[in-house]
Design an enzyme around this catalytic site. Structure first.
Site, PDB file in Angstrom:
ATOM      1  N   ILE A  57       1.477   7.472   4.428  1.00 48.28           N
ATOM      2  CA  ILE A  57       1.690   6.737   3.190  1.00 48.28           C
ATOM      3  C   ILE A  57       0.313   6.305   2.705  1.00 48.28           C
ATOM      4  CG2 ILE A  57       2.750   4.735   2.090  1.00 48.28           C
ATOM      5  CD1 ILE A  57       4.808   4.723   4.340  1.00 48.28           C
ATOM      6  N   CYS A  74     -10.697   4.761   2.244  1.00 48.48           N
ATOM      7  CA  CYS A  74      -9.495   5.412   1.705  1.00 48.48           C
ATOM      8  C   CYS A  74      -9.650   6.925   1.588  1.00 48.48           C
ATOM      9  CB  CYS A  74      -9.144   4.817   0.348  1.00 48.48           C
ATOM     10  SG  CYS A  74      -8.831   3.040   0.390  1.00 48.48           S
ATOM     11  N   ASP A 133      -2.576  -8.657  -0.679  1.00 46.73           N
ATOM     12  CA  ASP A 133      -2.032  -7.306  -0.767  1.00 46.73           C
ATOM     13  C   ASP A 133      -0.703  -7.369  -1.498  1.00 46.73           C
ATOM     14  OD1 ASP A 133      -1.242  -4.687  -0.441  1.00 46.73           O
ATOM     15  OD2 ASP A 133      -1.706  -4.599   1.699  1.00 46.73           O
ATOM     16  N   ARG A 135       0.948  -4.589  -2.538  1.00 45.21           N
ATOM     17  CA  ARG A 135       1.622  -3.296  -2.447  1.00 45.21           C
ATOM     18  C   ARG A 135       3.026  -3.435  -1.861  1.00 45.21           C
ATOM     19  NH1 ARG A 135      -2.509   0.105   0.969  1.00 45.21           N
ATOM     20  NH2 ARG A 135      -2.572  -1.923   2.033  1.00 45.21           N
ATOM     21  N   THR A 156      -0.960   5.667  10.387  1.00 42.96           N
ATOM     22  CA  THR A 156      -1.361   4.426   9.730  1.00 42.96           C
ATOM     23  C   THR A 156      -2.054   3.498  10.710  1.00 42.96           C
ATOM     24  OG1 THR A 156      -0.596   2.630   8.290  1.00 42.96           O
ATOM     25  CG2 THR A 156       0.783   3.152  10.186  1.00 42.96           C
TER      26      THR A 156
END
Length: 209
Positions: A57, A74, A133, A135, A156
């Site tokens: 993800i 990233c 965060d 998200r 992750t």
């Protein structure tokens, strides 16, 4: 599975096409998140409808993913995930359009300006009036559901992603760390993610203790 079946109350499948990459030919499947109208992407390699495919993800990061910024990890994580999936011959990258940990590109750049003044990545968000965060990862579970995937190995370092999938009924058989180089430009950023956001970055030397 049709676009009106599993997951369709959250996402609608819009279109798809083959995308050749250095790591294999993926199928890019575009979904629309109904609550927000945002378009998210599933990059699918090989057969993923059975077993426990490897998935990543990944939230959009224009600065890192597109322009190679070294302020974050990233772009390196995305490339590592694509390469690992290519090596295995099957897997999925879920690319979610939630730039800057959910605050958008303009505010992300404002946060960078604050970081240049001495704030860390969490403090900069707070200074702008945002949570650390913003998200949401429920849409990733809906995309997996629409693809017929109910059990995964998750690439992750962020336990929030694992928690979100498990709460949505996705079984995680293994968490696969994403190990990327630590650079002078992103060391403080990675420290903050580990110490303040709970990311599992065990290869940071200063976290050994």
């Amino acid at each position: 599975m049709s676009e009106k079946e599993a997951g369709s109350s959250v996402v609608t499948r819009l279109s798809d096409a083959a995308i050749p990459t250095p790591d294999g030919t993926f199928r890019m499947i575009l979904f629309r998140e109904e609550a927000t109208g945002r378009e998210h992407v599933a990059m699918v390699l090989g057969a993923v409808g059975t077993g426990t495919p490897l998935i990543r993800i990944h939230s959009e990061c224009m600065t890192g993913d597109v322009f190679g910024s070294l302020r974050c990890d990233c772009g390196e994580q995305l490339a590592a995930a694509r390469a690992r999936i290519g090596e295995e011959g099957a897997g999925i990258i879920l690319y979610l359009r939630q730039e800057g940990r959910g605050i958008g590109l303009a505010n992300k750049l404002r946060a960078y300006q604050l970081q240049d003044q001495g704030f860390d990545t969490v403090e900069a968000n707070h200074e702008l009036g945002f949570a650390a965060d913003l998200r949401q990862f429920g849409v990733a579970a809906a995309m997996l559901d629409a693809l017929g995937v109910r059990s995964v190995r998750l690439m992750t370092n962020n336990p929030r992603k694992q928690d979100a999938l498990e709460k949505a009924g996705i079984r995680i058989t293994e968490r696969v760390p994403v190990r990327v180089p630590i650079l002078p430009e992103n060391r403080r950023y990675l420290q903050t993610k580990a110490l303040k956001l709970g990311h599992r970055i065990d290869w940071l030397p200063e976290l050994d203790a």
